[in-house]
Each structure stands twice: as C-alpha cells, then as structure tokens.
Motif scaffolding. Structure first.
Motif, PDB file in Angstrom:
ATOM      1  N   GLY A 133     -43.304  36.035 -22.230  1.00  0.00           N
ATOM      2  CA  GLY A 133     -44.121  35.703 -21.058  1.00  0.00           C
ATOM      3  C   GLY A 133     -43.206  35.326 -19.901  1.00  0.00           C
ATOM      4  O   GLY A 133     -42.642  34.243 -19.882  1.00  0.00           O
ATOM      5  N   CYS A 134     -43.075  36.236 -18.951  1.00  0.00           N
ATOM      6  CA  CYS A 134     -42.112  36.045 -17.860  1.00  0.00           C
ATOM      7  C   CYS A 134     -42.848  35.579 -16.599  1.00  0.00           C
ATOM      8  O   CYS A 134     -43.577  36.344 -15.972  1.00  0.00           O
ATOM      9  CB  CYS A 134     -41.388  37.367 -17.617  1.00  0.00           C
ATOM     10  N   ILE A 135     -42.667  34.300 -16.269  1.00  0.00           N
ATOM     11  CA  ILE A 135     -43.335  33.744 -15.084  1.00  0.00           C
ATOM     12  C   ILE A 135     -42.300  33.622 -13.969  1.00  0.00           C
ATOM     13  O   ILE A 135     -41.278  32.951 -14.136  1.00  0.00           O
ATOM     14  CB  ILE A 135     -43.947  32.359 -15.375  1.00  0.00           C
ATOM     15  N   VAL A 136     -42.571  34.287 -12.855  1.00  0.00           N
ATOM     16  CA  VAL A 136     -41.642  34.246 -11.731  1.00  0.00           C
ATOM     17  C   VAL A 136     -42.125  33.181 -10.758  1.00  0.00           C
ATOM     18  O   VAL A 136     -43.226  33.285 -10.202  1.00  0.00           O
ATOM     19  CB  VAL A 136     -41.580  35.621 -11.031  1.00  0.00           C
ATOM     20  N   LEU A 137     -41.313  32.133 -10.589  1.00  0.00           N
ATOM     21  CA  LEU A 137     -41.667  31.082  -9.621  1.00  0.00           C
ATOM     22  C   LEU A 137     -41.015  31.435  -8.291  1.00  0.00           C
ATOM     23  O   LEU A 137     -39.814  31.699  -8.241  1.00  0.00           O
ATOM     24  CB  LEU A 137     -41.182  29.711 -10.107  1.00  0.00           C
ATOM     25  N   ASP A 138     -41.785  31.430  -7.223  1.00  0.00           N
ATOM     26  CA  ASP A 138     -41.228  31.805  -5.926  1.00  0.00           C
ATOM     27  C   ASP A 138     -40.815  30.558  -5.152  1.00  0.00           C
ATOM     28  O   ASP A 138     -41.070  29.431  -5.578  1.00  0.00           O
ATOM     29  CB  ASP A 138     -42.251  32.636  -5.150  1.00  0.00           C
ATOM     30  N   ASP A 139     -40.190  30.787  -3.986  1.00  0.00           N
ATOM     31  CA  ASP A 139     -39.573  29.672  -3.262  1.00  0.00           C
ATOM     32  C   ASP A 139     -40.574  28.741  -2.581  1.00  0.00           C
ATOM     33  O   ASP A 139     -40.182  27.739  -1.997  1.00  0.00           O
ATOM     34  CB  ASP A 139     -38.538  30.193  -2.249  1.00  0.00           C
ATOM     35  N   THR A 140     -41.876  29.033  -2.668  1.00  0.00           N
ATOM     36  CA  THR A 140     -42.861  28.088  -2.132  1.00  0.00           C
ATOM     37  C   THR A 140     -43.317  27.083  -3.194  1.00  0.00           C
ATOM     38  O   THR A 140     -44.081  26.173  -2.906  1.00  0.00           O
ATOM     39  CB  THR A 140     -44.126  28.811  -1.612  1.00  0.00           C
ATOM     40  N   VAL A 141     -42.894  27.286  -4.435  1.00  0.00           N
ATOM     41  CA  VAL A 141     -43.398  26.466  -5.544  1.00  0.00           C
ATOM     42  C   VAL A 141     -42.610  25.164  -5.653  1.00  0.00           C
ATOM     43  O   VAL A 141     -41.382  25.176  -5.653  1.00  0.00           O
ATOM     44  CB  VAL A 141     -43.289  27.239  -6.877  1.00  0.00           C
ATOM     45  N   CYS A 142     -43.317  24.056  -5.746  1.00  0.00           N
ATOM     46  CA  CYS A 142     -42.668  22.758  -5.956  1.00  0.00           C
ATOM     47  C   CYS A 142     -42.315  22.610  -7.433  1.00  0.00           C
ATOM     48  O   CYS A 142     -43.178  22.723  -8.300  1.00  0.00           O
ATOM     49  CB  CYS A 142     -43.608  21.631  -5.534  1.00  0.00           C
ATOM     50  N   SER A 190     -44.781  40.209 -20.469  1.00  0.00           N
ATOM     51  CA  SER A 190     -45.905  39.915 -19.577  1.00  0.00           C
ATOM     52  C   SER A 190     -45.320  39.292 -18.311  1.00  0.00           C
ATOM     53  O   SER A 190     -44.657  38.264 -18.396  1.00  0.00           O
ATOM     54  CB  SER A 190     -46.854  38.897 -20.218  1.00  0.00           C
ATOM     55  N   VAL A 191     -45.545  39.912 -17.174  1.00  0.00           N
ATOM     56  CA  VAL A 191     -44.973  39.392 -15.935  1.00  0.00           C
ATOM     57  C   VAL A 191     -46.085  38.833 -15.046  1.00  0.00           C
ATOM     58  O   VAL A 191     -47.079  39.522 -14.783  1.00  0.00           O
ATOM     59  CB  VAL A 191     -44.199  40.484 -15.161  1.00  0.00           C
ATOM     60  N   SER A 192     -45.907  37.565 -14.609  1.00  0.00           N
ATOM     61  CA  SER A 192     -46.869  36.992 -13.664  1.00  0.00           C
ATOM     62  C   SER A 192     -46.119  36.192 -12.609  1.00  0.00           C
ATOM     63  O   SER A 192     -44.915  36.012 -12.699  1.00  0.00           O
ATOM     64  CB  SER A 192     -47.879  36.103 -14.399  1.00  0.00           C
ATOM     65  N   GLY A 193     -46.849  35.724 -11.602  1.00  0.00           N
ATOM     66  CA  GLY A 193     -46.223  35.070 -10.449  1.00  0.00           C
ATOM     67  C   GLY A 193     -46.344  35.986  -9.240  1.00  0.00           C
ATOM     68  O   GLY A 193     -47.095  36.969  -9.277  1.00  0.00           O
ATOM     69  N   ALA A 194     -45.580  35.678  -8.186  1.00  0.00           N
ATOM     70  CA  ALA A 194     -45.750  36.388  -6.915  1.00  0.00           C
ATOM     71  C   ALA A 194     -45.031  37.749  -6.891  1.00  0.00           C
ATOM     72  O   ALA A 194     -44.279  38.063  -5.972  1.00  0.00           O
ATOM     73  CB  ALA A 194     -45.272  35.513  -5.767  1.00  0.00           C
ATOM     74  N   VAL A 195     -45.288  38.550  -7.909  1.00  0.00           N
ATOM     75  CA  VAL A 195     -44.735  39.913  -7.914  1.00  0.00           C
ATOM     76  C   VAL A 195     -45.826  40.882  -7.468  1.00  0.00           C
ATOM     77  O   VAL A 195     -47.008  40.560  -7.510  1.00  0.00           O
ATOM     78  CB  VAL A 195     -44.218  40.323  -9.313  1.00  0.00           C
ATOM     79  N   ASN A 196     -45.396  42.069  -7.064  1.00  0.00           N
ATOM     80  CA  ASN A 196     -46.382  43.028  -6.566  1.00  0.00           C
ATOM     81  C   ASN A 196     -47.327  43.530  -7.642  1.00  0.00           C
ATOM     82  O   ASN A 196     -48.494  43.782  -7.376  1.00  0.00           O
ATOM     83  CB  ASN A 196     -45.672  44.212  -5.903  1.00  0.00           C
ATOM     84  N   ARG A 197     -46.785  43.710  -8.849  1.00  0.00           N
ATOM     85  CA  ARG A 197     -47.652  44.228  -9.913  1.00  0.00           C
ATOM     86  C   ARG A 197     -47.538  43.397 -11.174  1.00  0.00           C
ATOM     87  O   ARG A 197     -46.817  43.756 -12.108  1.00  0.00           O
ATOM     88  CB  ARG A 197     -47.306  45.690 -10.212  1.00  0.00           C
ATOM     89  N   PRO A 198     -48.252  42.265 -11.232  1.00  0.00           N
ATOM     90  CA  PRO A 198     -48.239  41.504 -12.480  1.00  0.00           C
ATOM     91  C   PRO A 198     -48.830  42.377 -13.592  1.00  0.00           C
ATOM     92  O   PRO A 198     -49.717  43.197 -13.327  1.00  0.00           O
ATOM     93  CB  PRO A 198     -49.156  40.311 -12.188  1.00  0.00           C
ATOM     94  N   GLY A 199     -48.347  42.198 -14.794  1.00  0.00           N
ATOM     95  CA  GLY A 199     -48.913  42.983 -15.894  1.00  0.00           C
ATOM     96  C   GLY A 199     -47.997  43.008 -17.098  1.00  0.00           C
ATOM     97  O   GLY A 199     -46.957  42.347 -17.120  1.00  0.00           O
ATOM     98  N   ASN A 200     -48.421  43.758 -18.108  1.00  0.00           N
ATOM     99  CA  ASN A 200     -47.630  43.937 -19.320  1.00  0.00           C
ATOM    100  C   ASN A 200     -46.779  45.187 -19.202  1.00  0.00           C
ATOM    101  O   ASN A 200     -47.264  46.244 -18.818  1.00  0.00           O
ATOM    102  CB  ASN A 200     -48.557  44.082 -20.527  1.00  0.00           C
ATOM    103  N   TYR A 201     -45.507  45.047 -19.568  1.00  0.00           N
ATOM    104  CA  TYR A 201     -44.600  46.187 -19.526  1.00  0.00           C
ATOM    105  C   TYR A 201     -43.856  46.304 -20.837  1.00  0.00           C
ATOM    106  O   TYR A 201     -43.328  45.313 -21.351  1.00  0.00           O
ATOM    107  CB  TYR A 201     -43.624  46.050 -18.350  1.00  0.00           C
ATOM    108  N   GLU A 202     -43.847  47.513 -21.353  1.00  0.00           N
ATOM    109  CA  GLU A 202     -43.145  47.798 -22.603  1.00  0.00           C
ATOM    110  C   GLU A 202     -41.736  48.239 -22.247  1.00  0.00           C
ATOM    111  O   GLU A 202     -41.564  49.262 -21.577  1.00  0.00           O
ATOM    112  CB  GLU A 202     -43.926  48.908 -23.308  1.00  0.00           C
ATOM    113  N   ILE A 203     -40.742  47.466 -22.658  1.00  0.00           N
ATOM    114  CA  ILE A 203     -39.365  47.807 -22.285  1.00  0.00           C
ATOM    115  C   ILE A 203     -38.512  47.982 -23.534  1.00  0.00           C
ATOM    116  O   ILE A 203     -38.778  47.366 -24.562  1.00  0.00           O
ATOM    117  CB  ILE A 203     -38.724  46.688 -21.420  1.00  0.00           C
ATOM    118  N   PRO A 204     -37.485  48.834 -23.462  1.00  0.00           N
ATOM    119  CA  PRO A 204     -36.483  48.793 -24.529  1.00  0.00           C
ATOM    120  C   PRO A 204     -35.760  47.455 -24.398  1.00  0.00           C
ATOM    121  O   PRO A 204     -35.436  47.046 -23.269  1.00  0.00           O
ATOM    122  CB  PRO A 204     -35.531  49.943 -24.193  1.00  0.00           C
TER     123      PRO A 204
END
Ligand SMILES: Cc1cc2nc3c(=O)[nH]c(=O)nc-3n(C[C@H](O)[C@H](O)[C@H](O)COP(=O)(O)O)c2cc1C
Ligand code: SF4
Ligand code: FES
Lengths: 156, 431
Positions: free
Chosen positions: B317-326, B243-257
C-alpha cells in the motif's frame, strides 16, 4: 423471535467441522433481518448455539459491525483513514454532521441515519470514500457530501 | 507505462472476467485441470518453491516453504485465505475478490490439492459486502461447474469451500486472531509458536495465505516456475500488486515486476503528481512501515532493497504524502487508527497508542509543550519489541521515522503554538 432462526442455526452449524464457527454467520444473518442485535436477540442466539449469553455478548461486542444499539435506516460510514484524510474526509464528515445535526457515532432522532467513522475501507483509489449500508460511494466531493444521504441503497 | 497485459489484474484487460463463462473463455480453470492431471501434490509444492513466490499479506514469507511445514501425520488440514485487507493504504485484495474472484477460487482449489486440504475458507472483511456477495456467487458457480465438491474433474480429490464474513476488526487480519474469529471467538491473537501450519484452525495443521498470494497460483501453474522466477530478483521473484493513493494523477492498483523503481510506480504507472503538488514523503508498504524520502525514489520495489532503504514492502500500500500535508496530523491519524484497532490484550499497545494519540493531538492544536517530543519517543520505546503481536510495533513504524526526518516540523508545532502548515483541526465529536 422468528422460527426460521432455528433453521438458520442448524444449517450454518452443518457448514463447519466445529459448530461454534456458525456463531458469527448467524449473527450476521439475524442482524440483516433485525437491523441490530438486541440483548433478547443475543440471548436467543446463545440458546440456539448452545452457548452462554455472556459468551455471545462478548463476541458480538468485539466486532464493530455488530450493532448492539438500534441504528438508522441508513448507516453512513465515512472513511477517515489517512488516504481519505489527504483527500478531504474531515470536511466530508463535518458537512454531514452539520446537515444531520448529529455528531459522529449518533443516530438522527427520526431514526433515518446513523453516522459513523470507518478506518481505511481499502478503497483509497476512491478517496474520500464512504459506505451507505456498506455500499461504497466515492470519490465524494465535500460540496456534494449531502448527496450521499439521498442515495438509494439496497438493504444490507 | 500503460501495460498491454496483466497476469493477476486481468480484469483491467478483459471485461466481466468475474463471470464464470468469461473467465473460462480466457483460459480459466485450465490451470486446475493441468494441476490435477499432471502433478502430484508434492510436485506442486516444489513448483511453488521454485517459483520464488512469497506471501503478499505483508510478511513476505516464501509460500512453498510455509506449505512444506505441514506435519505429515494424517490429521485433517485446512486452507484459509486471508481477505481481511485493512492495512491503511492497501486495496488490492478488494479488487481481486470483486473483479476476478474465479482466479482466487481456482488458486484455492489448486493450493488445497497441493497441501492436502479438503476444506478451505475465505475470511472476508466484514465491510466488503459486495466482495462477499461476489465470492459467494462465484463459489456457487464453481460448485455447479464441478470445480469444487466431490471428486473434482473425475479425480480422487474433493474440496468444500466456505466464504466467512468478518465483522469489523483490523486485528483479525493477523493470522492467529483470524483463526480465533473463524472459530467463533473474539479476535485476540494467539501465542506463537505453535504456528498455524502446526496447530491452526480447530487445532489442526492450517495454511493461512493472502488473497494475492493464492491468486498467483493459476498463472504460475499455467506458465511455469521459471517464467515467474524470471521476473524481479533472485530473492524477490515475480509480480506484486501495488496500491497507490495520495495526490497522484491516477490512484489505483498496479501490477509490477518486483524491483521496479519506486519512481516508475509513481511517475509511469500512477502518472505522476497532480499539478502543483510535490512529494513530501512516501509510505511504500501500508501504514505500518517507515516512510521513504523523495531522494529515495530510485529504490527498487523488492523486499531486500526497501529494507536496505530503511522501510518495508509490507502489503504494497503506497501512500504518497504531498508537500501540503502536515506530518503531525498524518502521524496523529495513523496512531488513532492503531488506537482504535488495538485489541486491548496487552498494556503497552492498549495504553501507549492512547497516550501517543493524545500527545499528537495537543501538538497539532498548538497546545504541545517542550517535553512532548521526547515523551512520544519514550512511549514508542516502551512499545517497541514489547507487545504480544506485531500490531504494537506496527503502530510506531511511521511515527518514529516521521520524527527522524521531520523533527523540525514537530518542534515548530510546539514553539509556534500552531500548525506551521495551517492544517485545519476539526472539532468533531470523536477527534
Ligand atoms: C496486525 C496485523 C494485520 C494483518 N492484516 C493482514 C491482512 O489484512 N491480510 C493479510 O493477508 N495478512 C495480514 N496480516 C499478515 C497475516 O498475519 C499473515 O502473515 C498472512 O495472512 C499470511 O499470508 P501470506 O504468507 O500469503 O502473506 C496481518 C498481520 C498483522 C500483524
Ligand atoms: S499488540 Fe495490541 S493488538 Fe497485538 S495483542 Fe497486544 S493489544 Fe492486541
Ligand atoms: S483511507 Fe479511506 S479507503 Fe483507504
């Protein structure tokens, strides 16, 4: 107290090898009917389940979705989890508090709204997200947060 | 990389696969027929062992091995599916139950047959009202079609399946607390051992598995253990939903090998960062795990490689924190989560999370003092390894790694008496 509660209790008890497991399903069902769980209701549930009132109260009080105070017609849960925070949930909550004139945790005097914080609602792809009577709404632009309040939602 | 086809998230390819007719039109419940007709229960357990499937709820324990722990003593056994998903940043199980419920139910029937359970439960998070309604509807459809009930498809095997609603408590995702809740009690964790496989629901041998884990069963039975094990690595086989969330273009669930690089998850699947945002750090496996830094983007997403990189795959659950986040504000938010969700049973967790939240709050407001950072580390140290259940340790995973990588930023909050990133502090009632 409605006579069907006893029917529900008997139905639910039969679903489980141990009747005690029927307690939470029964609380859910009655809360959906009553809106919240008053101490009279918990007393009645204890009676129907053959449990002590203290026991039923201690279980109900453990779970945040069992309301032991009256709640508004619409219960608004704003997710304040990390992903929603990154997407502006602070501002969403702030706008709703301003609009309703209450703080998080309170109910408007007319009984229309209760405003609550929710932890991550497992819908971070919709961040910032909220639930109105447990129905998901999102993503919510802070400028449009007020629209949440006029959303038509089914009774939970 | 937009995938042409999915195995677990087939709802991305096939509309309305949540409906029985559509699910069946696409091969649904054929795996159940195959399992009942061509396998003895023990052979199914072997199949799952050979596939290399590991628990997707967080701990990554090999599923077939867990099933093998059930004592063979003739007592009733139970299967309990954990759908209490509440680990911040994780939202895969919700999609699986809302959009593809029959896959889970078919997986549960196969699993119950394999482990010899005649009663199975789904513990569904209380907040998932639509997910709960969807499961109840799908279970009814499965009864009507004869896939659940007495003598399933003419076999000797019978199963009843009940969907149970939680009522708002993260700790009930922990398997022993979940069983307490399912028995109609407060969700306090139990002492382990004994593990649920030996003494679980009503004291009987019980298998608790995650929604995603069990959703893997139909494709594994259909395509075979070799197919599953051919993906990923030897120790981390198969598919994982991230599960990808944060300031990415397409947050969502991705099935990966498994073993797909983190960079590919973010850049290819989630289509990179939104314009103007750069990665500050990444939480790869739900809020309980230490963070990874941008120079670790080549880490393969498998259990072993992430541990080597200093973190854990956890729940995915993959949360991407961007450089504006304290970083202090983010840490404060996560500690508040654990403070709210601590069940209160043991002191280091109950008191420690309060204390840490207080310290982080005053730091963020510019009111921290020179000792606060060492105080935080002290409290964390007093939690580490000293709590009754893993929630305590989980509460400090992010914080300790954040202080390690961003010590300067924590210190600047104290020396400058403000947030150097200018993060807004909201004055709401419950802050
Ligand atoms: C505090 C805490 C919360 C948890 N929450 C969940 C959860 O929401 N869903 C889940 O499947 N497992 C959760 N787990 C892990 C479960 O205890 C258990 O390991 C898992 O359900 C086993 O299934 P698996 O082997 O298929 O992963 C949690 C564990 C802890 C300590
Ligand atoms: S560590 Fe926290 S959640 Fe776990 S038993 Fe102790 S108080 Fe409860
Ligand atoms: S943080 Fe709000 S849904 Fe996950």
């Amino acid at each position: 107290m409605k006579p069907e509660y006893q029917v529900w209790a008997e139905e639910l008890k039969k679903e489980f090898p141990n009747a005690n497991s029927a307690l939470m399903p029964l609380l859910h069902r009655i809360q959906t009917e009553e809106g919240w769980l008053s101490s009279e209701v918990l007393d009645e549930v204890a009676h129907l389940m053959g449990l002590s009132t203290q026991y039923v109260e201690s279980v109900a009080s453990f779970y945040s979705l069992f309301y032991q105070r009256p709640v508004g017609k619409k219960v608004v849960h704003v997710c304040v989890g990390l992903s929603c925070m990154l997407a502006g949930s602070d501002e969403v909550m702030h706008r709703l508090e301003q609009k309703l004139g209450i703080s998080e945790g309170e109910t408007t005097p007319d009984g229309a709204f209760t405003l609550l914080e929710a932890e991550c609602l497992a819908a971070c792809d919709l961040a910032p997200v909220a639930q109105v009577n447990l129905r998901f709404q999102g993503p919510i632009h802070p400028d449009e947060a007020e629209a949440l309040l006029s959303e038509e939602v089914s009774k939970q | 990389m937009s995938q042409a086809s999915h195995y677990l998230l087939r709802n991305h390819d096939i509309e309305n696969i949540d409906e029985m007719a559509v699910y069946r039109a696409h091969g649904g419940y054929e795996a159940l027929k195959k399992a009942l007709n061509q396998y003895e229960p023990d052979a199914l357990v072997e199949l799952v062992k050979k596939s290399g499937l590991r628990g997707r709820g967080g701990a990554g324990f090999p599923t077939g091995v867990k099933w093998g722990f059930l004592p063979k003593d003739g007592r009733p056994r139970y299967l309990v599916v954990n759908s209490d998903e509440a680990e911040p940043g994780t939202f895969k199980d919700r999609e699986l139950i809302e959009k593809n419920p029959h896959q889970l139910i078919e997986g549960m029937i196969i699993s119950s047959f394999a482990i010899g359970a005649n009663q199975a439960y789904i513990y569904c998070r209380g907040e998932f009202l639509f997910g709960y309604e969807t499961l109840v509807r799908a279970v009814r459809e499965a009864y009507e079609a004869g896939f659940i009930g007495k003598n399933i498809l003419g076999s000797q095997f019978s199963l009843d399946l009940f969907v149970y609603r939680g009522a708002g408590a993260y700790i009930c995702g922990e398997e022993s607390a979940l069983l307490e809740s399912l028995e109609g009690r407060r969700g306090n964790p139990r002492l382990k051992p004994p593990f649920p496989a030996v003494a679980g629901l009503y004291g009987m041998p019980t298998i608790v598995n995650n929604v995603e884990t069990i959703s893997n069963l139909p494709p594994i039975v259909t395509r075979g253990a070799e197919w599953y094990a051919s993906m990923g690595t030897e120790k981390s086989a198969g598919l994982k939903i991230m599960s990808v969330s944060g300031a990415v273009n397409r947050p969502g669930n991705y099935e990966i090998p498994l073993a797909t690089p983190l960079r590919s998850l973010i850049d290819d699947y989630a289509q990179g960062m939104k314009p103007g945002y750069r990665i500050k750090c990444i939480i790869p496996g739900g809020s309980s795990v230490p963070l990874l830094m941008p120079d670790q983007l080549d880490t393969p997403l498998d259990y072993e490689s992430i541990v080597k990189a200093g973190s854990m795959l956890g729940s995915g659950g993959c949360i991407v924190l961007d450089d504006t986040v304290c970083i202090v504000k983010a840490s404060h938010r996560l500690i508040k989560f654990y403070r709210e969700e601590s069940c209160g049973k043991c002191t280091p967790c109950r008191e420690g999370t309060y204390w840490m939240a207080d310290v982080l709050e005053r730091m963020e407001e510019g009111l921290g003092d020179a000792n606060d950072l060492s105080l935080l580390m002290d409290v964390a140290d007093n939690i580490s390894g000293k709590c009754f259940c893993p929630l305590g340790d989980a509460s400090i995973g992010f914080l300790v790694s954040a202080i390690k990588h961003f010590r300067d930023e924590f210190e600047a909050h104290v020396t400058e008496h403000r947030c150097p990133l200018g993060a807004k502090v909201y004055d709401t009632a419950n802050n």
